[in-house]
Scaffold this active site. Structure first.
Site, PDB file in Angstrom:
ATOM      1  N   PHE A  68      -6.721  68.325  53.146  1.00 26.86           N
ATOM      2  CA  PHE A  68      -8.126  68.471  53.379  1.00 26.86           C
ATOM      3  C   PHE A  68      -8.503  66.543  53.287  1.00 26.86           C
ATOM      4  O   PHE A  68      -9.373  66.319  55.065  1.00 26.86           O
ATOM      5  CB  PHE A  68      -9.351  69.548  53.860  1.00 26.86           C
ATOM      6  CG  PHE A  68     -10.304  69.153  54.482  1.00 26.86           C
ATOM      7  CD1 PHE A  68     -10.140  69.350  55.869  1.00 26.86           C
ATOM      8  CD2 PHE A  68     -11.479  68.288  54.427  1.00 26.86           C
ATOM      9  CE1 PHE A  68     -11.112  69.457  57.076  1.00 26.86           C
ATOM     10  CE2 PHE A  68     -12.773  68.140  55.730  1.00 26.86           C
ATOM     11  CZ  PHE A  68     -11.856  68.641  57.240  1.00 26.86           C
ATOM     12  N   GLU A  69      -8.548  66.103  52.748  1.00 25.25           N
ATOM     13  CA  GLU A  69      -8.985  65.384  52.033  1.00 25.25           C
ATOM     14  C   GLU A  69      -8.387  64.046  52.275  1.00 25.25           C
ATOM     15  O   GLU A  69      -8.326  63.053  52.381  1.00 25.25           O
ATOM     16  CB  GLU A  69      -9.931  64.808  50.349  1.00 25.25           C
ATOM     17  CG  GLU A  69     -10.820  65.853  50.558  1.00 25.25           C
ATOM     18  CD  GLU A  69     -10.582  67.537  50.490  1.00 25.25           C
ATOM     19  OE1 GLU A  69     -11.698  68.209  50.452  1.00 25.25           O
ATOM     20  OE2 GLU A  69      -9.414  67.806  50.196  1.00 25.25           O
ATOM     21  N   GLY A  94      -4.778  84.735  53.672  1.00 27.68           N
ATOM     22  CA  GLY A  94      -5.445  85.639  54.010  1.00 27.68           C
ATOM     23  C   GLY A  94      -6.506  85.428  55.140  1.00 27.68           C
ATOM     24  O   GLY A  94      -7.099  86.694  55.769  1.00 27.68           O
ATOM     25  N   THR A  95      -6.624  84.390  55.490  1.00 18.96           N
ATOM     26  CA  THR A  95      -7.787  83.587  56.029  1.00 18.96           C
ATOM     27  C   THR A  95      -7.499  82.729  57.156  1.00 18.96           C
ATOM     28  O   THR A  95      -6.412  82.075  57.172  1.00 18.96           O
ATOM     29  CB  THR A  95      -9.104  83.533  55.550  1.00 18.96           C
ATOM     30  OG1 THR A  95      -8.499  82.371  54.482  1.00 18.96           O
ATOM     31  CG2 THR A  95      -9.676  84.692  54.496  1.00 18.96           C
ATOM     32  N   HIS A  97      -8.212  79.644  57.268  1.00 19.44           N
ATOM     33  CA  HIS A  97      -8.254  78.791  56.385  1.00 19.44           C
ATOM     34  C   HIS A  97      -7.372  78.195  56.726  1.00 19.44           C
ATOM     35  O   HIS A  97      -7.531  77.008  56.888  1.00 19.44           O
ATOM     36  CB  HIS A  97      -9.100  78.785  54.979  1.00 19.44           C
ATOM     37  CG  HIS A  97      -9.447  77.448  54.378  1.00 19.44           C
ATOM     38  ND1 HIS A  97     -10.556  76.725  54.079  1.00 19.44           N
ATOM     39  CD2 HIS A  97      -8.873  77.037  52.985  1.00 19.44           C
ATOM     40  CE1 HIS A  97     -10.756  75.976  53.341  1.00 19.44           C
ATOM     41  NE2 HIS A  97      -9.575  76.268  52.863  1.00 19.44           N
TER      42      HIS A  97
END
Length: 166
Positions: A68-69, A94-95, A97
């Protein structure tokens, strides 16, 4: 494996890239995330193999906390370097994200390239499993070397851009 159609770098192209990269004195930054050490070590080594193969011995290695960075560090690197190679790996969990991180990193890196006019090699692996990431990491037994490919793409793009500026 999606490597079908991957460009082959022959000796002629390698020699041309070497000559032009040296003539341009390209300043290269490799920005690599810290998650998934084994995969990341392979990606970094692959980008270094390419850079060394064209005579670029000195480059800046910057480590991002995560994928992400990558865009924010790559943006700063682009202000001080001619070429940025962004390396990371995101493995589906599992999400949702996974989708958010992959989308933000991809959009951020492409925005940096367009806004700065500096090539950003896209070495962000977005995989369903760790096995898929390992298969692309350029390690012994891997089917692909995405770190090498990302460095090649970024340098080749820089050379094409230099032709326009000549």
């Amino acid at each position: 494996m999606s490597s079908t159609g991957t460009p082959h770098i022959d000796e002629h192209e390698l020699n041309e890239l070497t000559k032009v990269a040296q003539d341009l004195s390209l300043r290269v930054a490799v920005v690599a995330s810290r998650w998934h050490d084994t995969v990341m070590n392979g990606l970094i080594a692959g980008s270094e193999r390419f850079l060394h193969s064209i005579g670029i011995q000195d480059y800046t290695l910057l480590r991002a906390p995560g994928s992400f960075e990558l865009p924010v560090i790559s943006a700063h690197a682009a202000h001080h370097h001619d070429v940025v190679v962004a390396l990371g790996v995101v493995i589906r969990g599992g999400t949702p994200h996974f989708e958010y991180v992959c989308s933000a990193a991809t959009e951020g890196l492409s925005t940096i390239a367009v806004e700065t006019g500096k090539p950003v090699g896209f070495g962000l692996l977005t995989c369903d499993t760790e096995e898929q990431a390992l298969a692309r990491a350029g390690l012994s037994g891997s089917q692909e070397d995405k770190g090498f490919e990302a460095a090649h793409a970024a340098v080749a793009a820089a050379i094409e851009i230099a032709k326009l500026d000549a």
